[in-house]
Design an enzyme around this catalytic site. Sequence first.
Site, mmCIF file in Angstrom:
data_model
loop_
_atom_site.group_PDB
_atom_site.id
_atom_site.type_symbol
_atom_site.label_atom_id
_atom_site.label_comp_id
_atom_site.label_asym_id
_atom_site.label_seq_id
_atom_site.Cartn_x
_atom_site.Cartn_y
_atom_site.Cartn_z
ATOM 1 N N LYS A 226 0.791 -1.330 -0.040
ATOM 2 C CA LYS A 226 0.210 0.020 0.268
ATOM 3 C C LYS A 226 0.890 1.329 -0.114
ATOM 4 C CE LYS A 226 -1.665 2.710 2.949
ATOM 5 N NZ LYS A 226 -1.666 3.998 2.241
ATOM 6 N N GLU B 258 10.423 0.563 10.154
ATOM 7 C CA GLU B 258 11.592 1.836 9.937
ATOM 8 C C GLU B 258 10.801 3.202 10.130
ATOM 9 O OE1 GLU B 258 13.189 4.690 8.662
ATOM 10 O OE2 GLU B 258 13.015 3.818 6.600
ATOM 11 N N CYS C 105 13.682 10.295 6.845
ATOM 12 C CA CYS C 105 13.690 9.780 8.171
ATOM 13 C C CYS C 105 14.937 10.078 8.919
ATOM 14 C CB CYS C 105 13.439 8.323 8.152
ATOM 15 S SG CYS C 105 14.135 7.393 6.923
ATOM 16 N N GLU D 199 10.712 15.165 15.479
ATOM 17 C CA GLU D 199 11.054 15.083 14.309
ATOM 18 C C GLU D 199 10.257 16.231 13.522
ATOM 19 O OE1 GLU D 199 9.745 11.526 12.184
ATOM 20 O OE2 GLU D 199 11.822 11.450 11.051
HETATM 21 P P1 NAI Z 1 2.017 7.823 8.449
HETATM 22 O O1 NAI Z 1 2.896 7.116 9.360
HETATM 23 O O2 NAI Z 1 0.621 8.177 8.830
HETATM 24 O O3 NAI Z 1 2.083 7.266 7.097
HETATM 25 C C1 NAI Z 1 2.974 6.303 6.516
HETATM 26 C C2 NAI Z 1 2.104 5.247 5.890
HETATM 27 O O4 NAI Z 1 1.207 4.634 6.745
HETATM 28 C C3 NAI Z 1 1.087 5.610 4.708
HETATM 29 O O5 NAI Z 1 1.083 4.735 3.766
HETATM 30 C C4 NAI Z 1 -0.286 5.689 5.781
HETATM 31 O O6 NAI Z 1 -1.568 5.574 4.671
HETATM 32 C C5 NAI Z 1 -0.142 4.359 6.378
HETATM 33 N N1 NAI Z 1 -0.855 4.557 7.681
HETATM 34 C C6 NAI Z 1 -1.265 5.326 8.322
HETATM 35 N N2 NAI Z 1 -1.987 4.891 9.601
HETATM 36 C C7 NAI Z 1 -1.943 3.733 9.381
HETATM 37 C C8 NAI Z 1 -2.623 2.563 10.112
HETATM 38 N N3 NAI Z 1 -3.176 2.678 11.222
HETATM 39 N N4 NAI Z 1 -2.405 1.190 9.798
HETATM 40 C C9 NAI Z 1 -1.522 1.037 8.761
HETATM 41 N N5 NAI Z 1 -1.027 1.983 7.860
HETATM 42 C C10 NAI Z 1 -1.322 3.265 8.231
HETATM 43 O O7 NAI Z 1 2.829 9.285 8.103
HETATM 44 P P2 NAI Z 1 2.385 10.724 7.950
HETATM 45 O O8 NAI Z 1 1.080 10.980 8.675
HETATM 46 O O9 NAI Z 1 2.171 10.680 6.259
HETATM 47 O O10 NAI Z 1 3.463 11.612 8.368
HETATM 48 C C11 NAI Z 1 3.367 12.135 9.745
HETATM 49 C C12 NAI Z 1 4.825 12.158 10.027
HETATM 50 O O11 NAI Z 1 5.474 10.824 10.268
HETATM 51 C C13 NAI Z 1 5.754 13.171 9.256
HETATM 52 O O12 NAI Z 1 5.802 14.488 9.773
HETATM 53 C C14 NAI Z 1 7.017 12.422 9.620
HETATM 54 O O13 NAI Z 1 7.665 13.138 10.814
HETATM 55 C C15 NAI Z 1 6.801 11.165 9.798
HETATM 56 N N6 NAI Z 1 7.035 10.142 8.827
HETATM 57 C C16 NAI Z 1 8.075 9.465 8.823
HETATM 58 C C17 NAI Z 1 8.669 8.812 7.829
HETATM 59 C C18 NAI Z 1 9.826 7.818 7.673
HETATM 60 O O14 NAI Z 1 10.319 7.512 6.686
HETATM 61 N N7 NAI Z 1 10.220 7.432 8.843
HETATM 62 C C19 NAI Z 1 7.779 8.803 6.428
HETATM 63 C C20 NAI Z 1 6.721 9.653 6.528
HETATM 64 C C21 NAI Z 1 6.465 10.235 7.729
#
Ligand code: NAI
Length: 795
Positions: A193, A267, A301, A399
Amino acid sequence: MVHVKDVLKSMEYGPAPEGNEHVLAWLEAHKGGFGHFIDGRFTDPSASKSFKVANPADGKPLAQVAHGTAQDIDKAVAAAGRAFKGWSKLPGHERAKYLYAIARNIQKRDRFLAVLETMDNGKPIRETRDIDMPLVARHFYHHAGWAELLESEFPGYRPVGVCGQIIPWNFPLLMLAWKIAPALAAGNTVVLKPAEQTPLTALAFAEICREVGLPAGVVNIVTGEGDTGAALVAHEGVQKIAFTGSTDVGRVIRTATAGSGKKLSLELGGKSPFIVFDDADLDSAVEGLVDAIWFNQGEVCCAGSRLLVQEGIAEKLYAKVRARMETLRVGSPLDKSTDIGAVVSTEQLERITALVAKGKEEGAEVFQPSSIQVPGTGTFFAPTLMTGVEPASTVAVVEIFGPVLVAMTFRTPDEAVALANNTRFGLAASIWSENINRSLDVAARLKAGVIWINATNLFDAAAGFGGYRESGFGREGGREGLYEYLADDGAKAKGKEAAKVALTAAPSPTAQIAAVDAVDRTAKLYIGGKQARPDSGYSYAVLNPSGKQVGLAGLGNRKDVRNAVEAAAKAEGWGAATAHNRAQILYYIAENLSARVDEFEARLRAMTGVSKRDAAEEVSLAVRRTFFYAGFADKHDGAVHSTKSRHVTLAMNEPFGIMGLLCPEEAPLLGFVSLVMPAIAAGNRVVAVPSARHPLAATDFYQIIDTSDVPAGVLSIVTGNPGELAKTIADHDEIAALWNFNGSVDAALVDKASAGNLKPVWNGGARNWRSTDAQGREFLRRATQVKNIWVPYGE
Ligand code: NAI
Ligand code: MG
């Protein structure tokens, strides 16, 4: 006379837009919307609920994409399950050919994919073209190799099954490659996804899968939002979840998969330090900072988002950084001379803006270059430097995930290490110094999964990437990354002793220690190198199979576990001792145990009712197992990865720190030894909970420990109700990893409680402890985490 130098200064960049006609044509061809890619076909887009995807640089809509439901996930998982049967049986060579074809096809279309990625995400074309796409292709090539070599390089391992993979928006196609390439190489099938903000390159990738003739169902792409991801995580037909994203969602997933037995890799976020010592080449460090925090708008990240600079050179460095910031170019991501593009979404822009305002409020000095005018439309944020930041202030802790650098100073290397490690995260770190001794000394002391020396943000398919602590667990890339997609056969081997122990076998505070008892036969706990009465003051009766009391064992509680952890914290030197030293101590333990064979044999017989032969065998195997790990202590080598750039990329196997071990109920001595020895051989300190039904062989063990030069705190033994102690151990923030081999402990409870500090949990399942399946590399691998240190070499 006009000097060329002055002309260069006043010259403006002309526009250099990358053509996007091919992408626009592709989007036009899909103007009816995108369906999911399930079982080798695209579903009808008009049949689903859908959402709009827009270009963050101008807000214009790009496409309409299906919002996956639980039913869609169900279909995709079913397709992946069917495809698994054939795909997992294919010779590695056949799978390799598909991965190779995918890599070739990506290279063929790399300009198209780079432009599409830039339009979808907002990142500069220079980066998608020169960094993302080459790494995507590299990942598939590298893993085509692993598919070929799997059988010979990973004997005893098999594919896990259907993998659910959830990725974020910051490197959409690259994160897809990091997930899909190793999964497929190892013989698994996937349902992936993509992030709701950036699903388009994943859909283009689906077309590539069709084009290369990948068997239907091997790769399935279901687009959607968080609820779609949650349905994938919850699905019973999925054997493994791989997630990259926020730490918050990582915790939700850890909790949602608790007790399911699904393999999990996470990750997550970071707040990685960028440490500049006073002997660093400052101009290089400044360029490094540009790549650390202004690459990909800082939406990385492992971004070097915390600048830690040695006091004496701080002002000098800040001045250089500010001057360099003036030359950064923010603007159209499709322009080839743009350095910083658009932030992914309005939501993310608001988050960044709010955090910077908060930093200001908390007293930071905020600098943004005067030369930069951010475009009026689209979600742009100017590069920002915040100085005068306190280590405890919000912007130093949270972050930000934007082009915002926060800076702090330190005086000594010790202070640098303390500041660097003063975070709940542990993803990456960057060290700048011309002194190799200092650099490597600091690298060893940093708690982070990836460390770059005089460099930053280097990635390669051959090197593992992943975090310590709340940055998650598991690695992506390299040999270490492949294990995340393999199951070891040992876990399947069921021995005659594998029967689960009912919770009724757990002790209760029935027998209180009677002060008047002439002979206190109560086995005490063993904490910090000393016998200790249980905090509760209670003991429980240890019964033999015919119900006769054979002794008393302490009923340990929360406080005892905390004391054991405190003692372990003081024994930090154990991890820094040489493997040779640790081996010597393990040999000594084995020697002392073999000197008391009769005693342990008698204890086992009295306690468990086994025959003399069986008891003798268990003790002798415990001696052998200890020898085994003594022998292995200095052979659980790391590696030097053959990364694409000129670096010695050291993959070091480092101990976790403090581990909690829930020993099996069966094989009370051998099971205990089988967990404790690999854990301490690898350099961990251990809090062990022995068999509750038969704890006395383990409690006798303290005499062996006492006489074997094991430093106090390295091994503590807490007897009691395994379920209760398990919860305390899983909850404990200072315990970095947990093994649960006690069949009476509820795995779901342990998994859930471990979500606090996101410690990896190994629910090891039943083993035949007498067989050699219950020993080996897998145990050492699970007792360590790989730290990749990139050391410059040859240039
Ligand atoms: P997120 O963690 O909500 O989204 C990442 C993925 O997880 C997306 O595909 C989303 O649809 C999915 N997702 C969201 N809720 C879920 C759930 N309950 N179960 C399974 N999948 C789920 O991150 P978001 O909201 O896009 O960004 C928020 C913050 O997270 C950012 O500001 C940043 O600080 C951090 N982040 C860190 C990343 C990294 O590479 N470590 C990447 C993206 C965001
Ligand atoms: Mg979210």
